[in-house]
Write an enzyme that holds these catalytic residues in place. Structure first.
Site, PDB file in Angstrom:
ATOM      1  N   ARG A  21      -6.495  20.836  -5.532  1.00 18.87           N
ATOM      2  CA  ARG A  21      -5.407  21.019  -4.461  1.00 18.87           C
ATOM      3  C   ARG A  21      -5.565  22.431  -3.852  1.00 18.87           C
ATOM      4  O   ARG A  21      -4.810  22.554  -2.782  1.00 18.87           O
ATOM      5  CB  ARG A  21      -3.974  21.049  -5.033  1.00 18.87           C
ATOM      6  CG  ARG A  21      -3.669  19.784  -5.809  1.00 18.87           C
ATOM      7  CD  ARG A  21      -2.375  19.739  -6.300  1.00 18.87           C
ATOM      8  NE  ARG A  21      -1.760  18.474  -6.684  1.00 18.87           N
ATOM      9  CZ  ARG A  21      -0.946  18.058  -7.673  1.00 18.87           C
ATOM     10  NH1 ARG A  21      -0.364  19.150  -8.589  1.00 18.87           N
ATOM     11  NH2 ARG A  21      -0.860  16.779  -7.895  1.00 18.87           N
ATOM     12  N   GLU A  33     -10.823  12.120  -6.962  1.00 19.38           N
ATOM     13  CA  GLU A  33     -10.214  11.044  -7.182  1.00 19.38           C
ATOM     14  C   GLU A  33     -11.128   9.839  -7.755  1.00 19.38           C
ATOM     15  O   GLU A  33     -10.507   9.185  -8.613  1.00 19.38           O
ATOM     16  CB  GLU A  33     -10.293  10.436  -5.503  1.00 19.38           C
ATOM     17  CG  GLU A  33      -9.091  11.042  -4.743  1.00 19.38           C
ATOM     18  CD  GLU A  33      -7.689  11.248  -5.257  1.00 19.38           C
ATOM     19  OE1 GLU A  33      -7.564  10.402  -5.946  1.00 19.38           O
ATOM     20  OE2 GLU A  33      -7.071  11.883  -4.732  1.00 19.38           O
ATOM     21  N   THR A  39      -7.350   7.311 -15.119  1.00 18.61           N
ATOM     22  CA  THR A  39      -7.909   8.552 -16.035  1.00 18.61           C
ATOM     23  C   THR A  39      -6.721   9.630 -15.854  1.00 18.61           C
ATOM     24  O   THR A  39      -6.296  10.068 -14.823  1.00 18.61           O
ATOM     25  CB  THR A  39      -8.884   9.400 -15.699  1.00 18.61           C
ATOM     26  OG1 THR A  39     -10.222   8.265 -15.880  1.00 18.61           O
ATOM     27  CG2 THR A  39      -9.153  10.216 -16.731  1.00 18.61           C
ATOM     28  N   LEU A  76     -15.930   9.846 -20.711  1.00 19.25           N
ATOM     29  CA  LEU A  76     -15.003   9.823 -19.666  1.00 19.25           C
ATOM     30  C   LEU A  76     -14.765   8.116 -19.452  1.00 19.25           C
ATOM     31  O   LEU A  76     -13.429   7.835 -19.133  1.00 19.25           O
ATOM     32  CB  LEU A  76     -15.151  10.199 -18.336  1.00 19.25           C
ATOM     33  CG  LEU A  76     -14.054  10.468 -17.309  1.00 19.25           C
ATOM     34  CD1 LEU A  76     -13.018  11.299 -18.046  1.00 19.25           C
ATOM     35  CD2 LEU A  76     -14.504  11.165 -16.050  1.00 19.25           C
ATOM     36  N   TYR A 116      -6.852   2.480  -2.798  1.00 21.02           N
ATOM     37  CA  TYR A 116      -6.180   3.599  -3.019  1.00 21.02           C
ATOM     38  C   TYR A 116      -7.240   4.880  -2.673  1.00 21.02           C
ATOM     39  O   TYR A 116      -6.495   5.796  -2.033  1.00 21.02           O
ATOM     40  CB  TYR A 116      -5.854   3.597  -4.698  1.00 21.02           C
ATOM     41  CG  TYR A 116      -5.567   4.845  -4.831  1.00 21.02           C
ATOM     42  CD1 TYR A 116      -4.460   5.412  -4.754  1.00 21.02           C
ATOM     43  CD2 TYR A 116      -6.699   5.850  -5.733  1.00 21.02           C
ATOM     44  CE1 TYR A 116      -4.325   6.864  -5.141  1.00 21.02           C
ATOM     45  CE2 TYR A 116      -6.506   7.185  -5.938  1.00 21.02           C
ATOM     46  CZ  TYR A 116      -5.233   7.737  -5.611  1.00 21.02           C
ATOM     47  OH  TYR A 116      -4.986   9.064  -6.144  1.00 21.02           O
ATOM     48  N   ASP A 134      -0.746   3.837  -6.344  1.00 18.77           N
ATOM     49  CA  ASP A 134      -1.429   3.733  -7.556  1.00 18.77           C
ATOM     50  C   ASP A 134      -0.304   3.411  -8.524  1.00 18.77           C
ATOM     51  O   ASP A 134       0.735   3.290  -8.309  1.00 18.77           O
ATOM     52  CB  ASP A 134      -2.299   5.459  -7.770  1.00 18.77           C
ATOM     53  CG  ASP A 134      -0.922   6.153  -8.085  1.00 18.77           C
ATOM     54  OD1 ASP A 134       0.252   6.227  -7.635  1.00 18.77           O
ATOM     55  OD2 ASP A 134      -1.256   7.274  -8.790  1.00 18.77           O
ATOM     56  N   CYS A 188       9.435  10.536 -12.970  1.00 20.46           N
ATOM     57  CA  CYS A 188       9.630   9.080 -13.286  1.00 20.46           C
ATOM     58  C   CYS A 188       8.444   8.394 -14.212  1.00 20.46           C
ATOM     59  O   CYS A 188       7.654   7.773 -13.844  1.00 20.46           O
ATOM     60  CB  CYS A 188       9.472   8.638 -11.927  1.00 20.46           C
ATOM     61  SG  CYS A 188      10.335   6.714 -11.794  1.00 20.46           S
ATOM     62  N   CYS A 198      16.998  13.896 -12.396  1.00 24.65           N
ATOM     63  CA  CYS A 198      16.226  13.472 -11.301  1.00 24.65           C
ATOM     64  C   CYS A 198      16.889  13.680 -10.010  1.00 24.65           C
ATOM     65  O   CYS A 198      18.017  13.268  -9.726  1.00 24.65           O
ATOM     66  CB  CYS A 198      15.768  11.949 -11.575  1.00 24.65           C
ATOM     67  SG  CYS A 198      15.089  11.254 -10.266  1.00 24.65           S
ATOM     68  N   CYS A 204      18.898   5.411  -6.963  1.00 27.94           N
ATOM     69  CA  CYS A 204      18.076   4.829  -7.550  1.00 27.94           C
ATOM     70  C   CYS A 204      18.427   3.604  -7.966  1.00 27.94           C
ATOM     71  O   CYS A 204      19.627   3.562  -8.990  1.00 27.94           O
ATOM     72  CB  CYS A 204      17.230   5.439  -8.708  1.00 27.94           C
ATOM     73  SG  CYS A 204      16.164   4.694  -9.750  1.00 27.94           S
TER      74      CYS A 204
END
Length: 346
Positions: A21, A33, A39, A76, A116, A134, A188, A198, A204
């Site tokens: 990020r 990604e 994962t 992995l 995605y 996703d 969530c 939340c 919701c």
DNA sequence: AAGGCGGGGAA
DNA sequence: TTCCCAGCCTT
């Protein structure tokens, strides 16, 4: 505040600090990604750091050997990701002049990059309005809007992609996409989400209808097949053994293992003795062997349960392709094999 | 459209 | 145990 504003506001407060990020470099975004496909962040993070350190640019990755990339990927899982990562790095360097594709349509053409991942890279690295869907997004949208269409049905995939496309924030697609995914991962959650805390609790649908625990709806379960693996751990007087590359399609392609004999059931020593090793590189007249594990080691994959025995076999000599036991750990191997190597006293 | 593909985290 | 994870590819 609307749905988007609440999500983005929540994200600005609750988001985790993660290395990918801190950059807009498409190479690093792509790398993160791929690593994060199926994962969890916690599991992928050390691998991301290792790859960035060892392969700082896409040229470093393209110039590396597949084996060294698989070695760094070891543990992995879903190893086709690593093979495709290498293929695509070479493709971008050699065919695309080292220029990373900069839009959804072209990103989608890359091997190992589906809907995605193309959306994620396009939005995060290039701020394109491309909605990600996703596992987190499926969960958040199905609950918030009360949608019970199975998320893994063709209708569900279309429906959620369309909904996501209508919701994505056109002014800050990168932030919105990451916000809804982070929201799904932290707030969530699949089990026991803290709905009382939340920011979306007032609107919701699933919370109102008490259907949080049944959404999202997912079809069928994977059928697990049981297999019986007998690994042949040869040892000669020069502390060498046989280690082979898995060539065939299927699990662990291009990883290394001890010569393997698959059987219909778990073998006793007597039954093992009766095997004729015709499929192995070695013709053995007098076997001097012992069994490492009396109880089968059961290695569980998504679709297969591998009941495994390691047979230790002392031999006078081995073919010239034998490698030193010390060098075993240099090769990429499945966790099942690498754990044996770590625990067995050669 | 359905199945194959890893390994680990969380409850 | 069971479910799920910043899914994709092949058949």
């Amino acid at each position: 505040m609307d749905f988007n504003s609440k999500l983005i506001n929540w994200y600005s407060i609750k988001k985790r600090e993660l290395p990918w990020r801190e950059t807009r470099n498409p190479y690093y975004i792509w790398l993160s990604e791929i690593i994060l496909q199926q994962t969890q962040v916690k599991q992928g993070l050390p691998y991301y750091d290792a790859f960035v350190t060892q392969y700082p640019t896409i040229f470093d990755l393209a110039n590396a050997s597949e084996t060294s990339i698989l070695k760094l990927w070891q543990g992995l899982g879903y190893y086709s990701r690593a093979r495709n990562l290498h293929f695509t790095a070479k493709h971008i360097v050699n065919e695309l002049d080292g220029e990373f594709p900069d839009n959804y349509k072209d990103l989608l053409k890359l091997k190992g990059v589906g809907d995605y991942t193309a959306s994620a890279i396009a939005s995060i690295a290039f701020n394109e309005v491309a909605a990600v869907v996703d596992g987190n997004v499926y969960r958040v949208l199905s609950r918030y809007f009360g949608i019970d269409t199975p998320i893994n049905s063709s209708l569900g995939i279309k429906e959620f992609k369309l909904l996501a496309s209508t919701l994505i924030d056109h002014k800050q697609p990168a932030t919105y996409n990451q916000a809804i995914m982070e929201f799904g991962a932290i707030q969530c959650k699949p089990k026991n989400p803290d709905c009382s805390a939340c920011p979306l609790q007032d609107s919701c649908v699933a919370l109102k209808n008490q259907t949080i625990d049944v959404l999202p709806v997912k079809l069928k379960k994977t059928k697990v097949t049981v297999k019986y693996f007998n690994f042949l751990v040869f040892m000669d007087h020069h502390k060498k053994t046989l280690f082979e590359k898995r060539i065939e399609k299927g699990i662990w392609q291009h990883l290394y293992q001890f010569p393997l004999i698959e059987s219909e059931k778990s073998l006793t020593a007597e039954e093992f003795h009766l095997l004729n090793f015709k499929d192995t590189v070695l013709k053995i007249e007098h076997l001097d062997y012992s069994l490492y594990n009396e109880v089968d080691i059961v290695h569980k994959l998504s679709h297969q349960h591998l009941h495994t025995k390691f047979w230790i076999i002392d031999v006078e000599s081995l073919p010239k392709e034998a490698i030193s036991i010390k060098s075993l750990t240099k090769y990429p191997s499945p966790v099942l094999i690498s754990e044996f190597i770590d625990h067995f006293s050669f």
